[in-house]
Design a protein around this motif. Structure first.
Motif, short mmCIF file in Angstrom:
data_model
loop_
_atom_site.label_atom_id
_atom_site.label_comp_id
_atom_site.label_asym_id
_atom_site.label_seq_id
_atom_site.Cartn_x
_atom_site.Cartn_y
_atom_site.Cartn_z
N PHE A 253 0.84 -1.20 0.00
CA PHE A 253 0.00 0.00 0.00
C PHE A 253 0.87 1.25 0.00
O PHE A 253 0.65 2.18 -0.78
CB PHE A 253 -0.91 0.00 1.22
CG PHE A 253 -1.85 1.19 1.29
CD1 PHE A 253 -3.14 1.09 0.84
CD2 PHE A 253 -1.41 2.40 1.81
CE1 PHE A 253 -4.00 2.19 0.89
CE2 PHE A 253 -2.25 3.51 1.86
CZ PHE A 253 -3.56 3.39 1.39
N GLY A 254 1.86 1.30 0.89
CA GLY A 254 2.73 2.46 0.97
C GLY A 254 3.49 2.71 -0.32
O GLY A 254 3.63 3.85 -0.77
N SER A 255 3.98 1.65 -0.93
CA SER A 255 4.71 1.78 -2.19
C SER A 255 3.81 2.32 -3.29
O SER A 255 4.18 3.24 -4.03
CB SER A 255 5.28 0.42 -2.61
OG SER A 255 5.86 0.50 -3.90
N ARG A 256 2.61 1.78 -3.37
CA ARG A 256 1.67 2.21 -4.42
C ARG A 256 1.28 3.68 -4.21
O ARG A 256 1.17 4.45 -5.17
CB ARG A 256 0.44 1.32 -4.41
CG ARG A 256 -0.33 1.33 -5.71
CD ARG A 256 -1.34 0.19 -5.73
NE ARG A 256 -1.53 -0.31 -7.06
CZ ARG A 256 -2.67 -0.18 -7.75
NH1 ARG A 256 -3.70 0.44 -7.21
NH2 ARG A 256 -2.79 -0.67 -8.96
N PHE A 257 1.05 4.04 -2.97
CA PHE A 257 0.69 5.43 -2.67
C PHE A 257 1.80 6.39 -3.12
O PHE A 257 1.53 7.42 -3.75
CB PHE A 257 0.44 5.59 -1.17
CG PHE A 257 0.26 7.02 -0.73
CD1 PHE A 257 -0.94 7.68 -0.93
CD2 PHE A 257 1.31 7.71 -0.13
CE1 PHE A 257 -1.10 9.00 -0.54
CE2 PHE A 257 1.15 9.03 0.27
CZ PHE A 257 -0.07 9.67 0.06
N ALA A 258 3.03 6.05 -2.83
CA ALA A 258 4.15 6.91 -3.18
C ALA A 258 4.29 7.05 -4.69
O ALA A 258 4.47 8.16 -5.22
CB ALA A 258 5.45 6.37 -2.58
N VAL A 259 4.20 5.93 -5.41
CA VAL A 259 4.35 5.97 -6.86
C VAL A 259 3.21 6.75 -7.51
O VAL A 259 3.41 7.53 -8.45
CB VAL A 259 4.46 4.55 -7.44
CG1 VAL A 259 4.40 4.58 -8.97
CG2 VAL A 259 5.75 3.89 -6.99
N PHE A 260 1.98 6.57 -7.00
CA PHE A 260 0.85 7.27 -7.60
C PHE A 260 0.85 8.76 -7.24
O PHE A 260 0.23 9.56 -7.95
CB PHE A 260 -0.47 6.60 -7.21
CG PHE A 260 -0.86 5.51 -8.18
CD1 PHE A 260 -1.72 5.77 -9.23
CD2 PHE A 260 -0.33 4.24 -8.04
CE1 PHE A 260 -2.07 4.78 -10.12
CE2 PHE A 260 -0.67 3.23 -8.93
CZ PHE A 260 -1.54 3.51 -9.99
N CYS A 261 1.54 9.15 -6.17
CA CYS A 261 1.75 10.58 -5.94
C CYS A 261 2.60 11.15 -7.08
O CYS A 261 2.36 12.27 -7.55
CB CYS A 261 2.46 10.81 -4.60
SG CYS A 261 1.36 10.78 -3.16
N SER A 262 3.60 10.40 -7.51
CA SER A 262 4.42 10.82 -8.64
C SER A 262 3.58 10.98 -9.89
O SER A 262 3.69 11.96 -10.64
CB SER A 262 5.54 9.81 -8.89
OG SER A 262 6.36 9.66 -7.75
N ILE A 263 2.72 9.98 -10.14
CA ILE A 263 1.88 10.00 -11.34
C ILE A 263 0.90 11.17 -11.29
O ILE A 263 0.69 11.88 -12.29
CB ILE A 263 1.14 8.67 -11.50
CG1 ILE A 263 2.14 7.53 -11.76
CG2 ILE A 263 0.11 8.73 -12.63
CD1 ILE A 263 1.52 6.14 -11.76
N ALA A 264 0.29 11.40 -10.12
CA ALA A 264 -0.69 12.48 -9.98
C ALA A 264 -0.05 13.85 -10.19
O ALA A 264 -0.70 14.77 -10.72
CB ALA A 264 -1.34 12.42 -8.60
N ALA A 265 1.21 14.00 -9.80
CA ALA A 265 1.88 15.29 -9.98
C ALA A 265 1.95 15.68 -11.45
O ALA A 265 1.85 16.86 -11.80
CB ALA A 265 3.29 15.23 -9.38
N VAL A 266 2.10 14.68 -12.32
CA VAL A 266 2.15 14.96 -13.76
C VAL A 266 0.75 15.05 -14.35
O VAL A 266 0.42 16.01 -15.06
CB VAL A 266 2.97 13.88 -14.49
CG1 VAL A 266 2.93 14.12 -16.00
CG2 VAL A 266 4.40 13.87 -14.00
#
Length: 439
Positions: A253-266
């Motif tokens: 969960f934590g890993s997915r949250f962090a990666v999708f924060c990256s995706i959302a920024a773009v």
């Protein structure tokens, strides 16, 4: 809702792997879904994401600019924040309801159809919106439609396929966002400047493919005697998985949250970045975003399908996820330093490689760390919060990051926003390493 990432490993205990007596398909024995299921899953998953991402990336910013002009970023933040807050609640609820549904249609099929209805109504409201609140309501309905449909689509994978056969389905489901953005933005570019066609055409495609999937899916109804009694503790448990008992799930969960924060920024600020950061005329934004999506999308699809098959063949998931998160972080760092559109294209190509590999194996990894394999939709719903929470967090944090070092000549510091996303991607890679249940 799981706790903050930093608390995931505190006092954690090792997860126990599933016993041999557990059905790897969530307690619903199946002969093994065939090609028809995979094709219908791919079409529905991609079309749903085509509809919502074409709105999120292209038509929502354009609609916001037509309503508020220079305050478009504020409208985008409000609409995205409201929809993200609703998603925070809706993801596990739709999953819980789906797991407990005893209709003759099955457990998953009703939510596929419901998702199609929500998306159709929401798209019309987005099109007709003349205020931030009407825009937000339409976007909320479209988001709920996506959540309802994806709860059913995602839960069908562990029910239809054994763990060793989930790589291809995971790749299909994982890269649906990338492929969907490519198709949705392609349609948007072809149909521009007709905003009604740009919004309604991708949604019509999503509705059609969801209905086809509902027909194709072999969805065994849940006998009423097999549905457990719903007690108060279970109601609150809809939003919670104990990270001490299920450490691997919490780390995923934590890993997915962090990666999708990256995706959302773009995704959330790409159109505005091209206009304000790279000084692309608004009339050219649709074509530029489509070109960028074509570059990143084709790269992601190529690597996703290849790595999904390779992951199944060698029986390993973690190395792919770690490497992919690192590559994605590098791509975001390149976006942050890009000064021309060509430099931006190089950066999104690198991001496409990382995103394709990550999403190809991420979902397969998640299905192997679920706390309750017999009722996967609820736990997958909580896991989906890892991809929807960033839609709240990023818009909330973005104004502060954009204001860092801002000046009259450069009123928005997009570099700070994208570098923060790169750091989040690196964190996503770090959190995968301690998972013990998956190689």
């Amino acid at each position: 809702m799981p706790p903050a990432t930093g608390a995931l490993t505190a006092g954690a205990t090792a997860d126990a792997p599933p016993t041999n007596s557990e059905d790897p398909r969530g307690g619903h024995p199946a002969a093994g879904a065939g090609r028809g299921y995979l094709i219908a899953l791919a079409a529905a998953s991609i079309a749903v994401m085509s509809s919502v991402l074409s709105v999120a990336i292209l038509t929502l910013p354009l609609k916001a600019e037509s309503i508020a002009g220079g305050r478009a970023t504020t409208l985008i933040s409000v609409a995205s924040g409201v929809a993200g807050a609703v998603a925070l609640i809706a993801n596990p609820i739709f999953g819980r309801l789906s797991d407990r549904t005893t209709m003759r249609w099955g457990r998953r099929r009703p939510y596929v159809v419901l998702g199609a209805v929500f998306m159709a109504v929401g798209s019309v409201l987005v099109l007709q919106a003349m205020s931030v609140w009407m825009l937000s309501i339409g976007w909320v309905l479209m988001t709920m439609g996506q959540i309802s449909a994806q709860a059913a689509l995602g839960a069908s994978i562990p029910e239809q396929l054994a763990p060793e056969r989930r790589g291809i389905a995971s790749a299909v489901f994982g890269v649906a966002g990338t492929a969907g953005a490519l198709i949705g933005l392609g349609l948007g570019s072809l149909l521009s400047p007709s905003l009604p066609a740009m919004i309604l055409a991708p949604t019509a495609l999503a509705v059609l493919t969801l209905l086809v999937f509902a027909v194709v899916l072999r969805d065994r109804p849940l006998p009423s005697q097999e549905r457990p009694a719903l007690v108060l503790s279970e109601v609150f448990g809809t939003f919670w998985v104990n990270p001490r008992r299920h450490t691997s799930y919490a780390l995923a969960f934590g890993s997915r949250f962090a990666v999708f924060c990256s995706i959302a920024a773009v995704n959330a600020y790409q159109a505005i970045y091209l206009i304000m950061g790279l000084h692309i005329p608004p009339t050219e934004v649709a074509g530029k975003i489509f070109l960028a999506s074509l570059v990143s999308g084709l790269t992601a699809l190529l690597f996703a399908m290849t790595m999904g098959k390779l992951s199944d063949r060698i029986g390993r998931r973690k190395p792919f996820v770690v490497a992919a998160a690192l590559i994605f972080a590098v791509g975001l760092a390149l976006v942050a330093t890009a000064s021309t559109f060509n430099g931006f294209l190089v950066a999104v190509a690198v991001m496409g490689i990382g995103q394709g590999v990550y999403l190809a194996v991420d979902f397969a990894l998640i299905t192997q760390v679920l706390p309750d394999p017999n009722n996967p939709a609820k736990d997958l719903g909580i896991m989906n919060l890892a991809s929807s929470l960033p839609n709240i967090v990023v818009p909330a944090v973005a104004p502060a990051l954009l204001a860092l070092g801002a000046s009259a000549s450069s009123p928005q510091n997009f570099g700070a926003l994208f570098l923060a996303g790169a750091v989040a991607g690196l964190l996503g890679a770090v959190l995968i390493a301690p998972i013990r249940m998956v190689r």
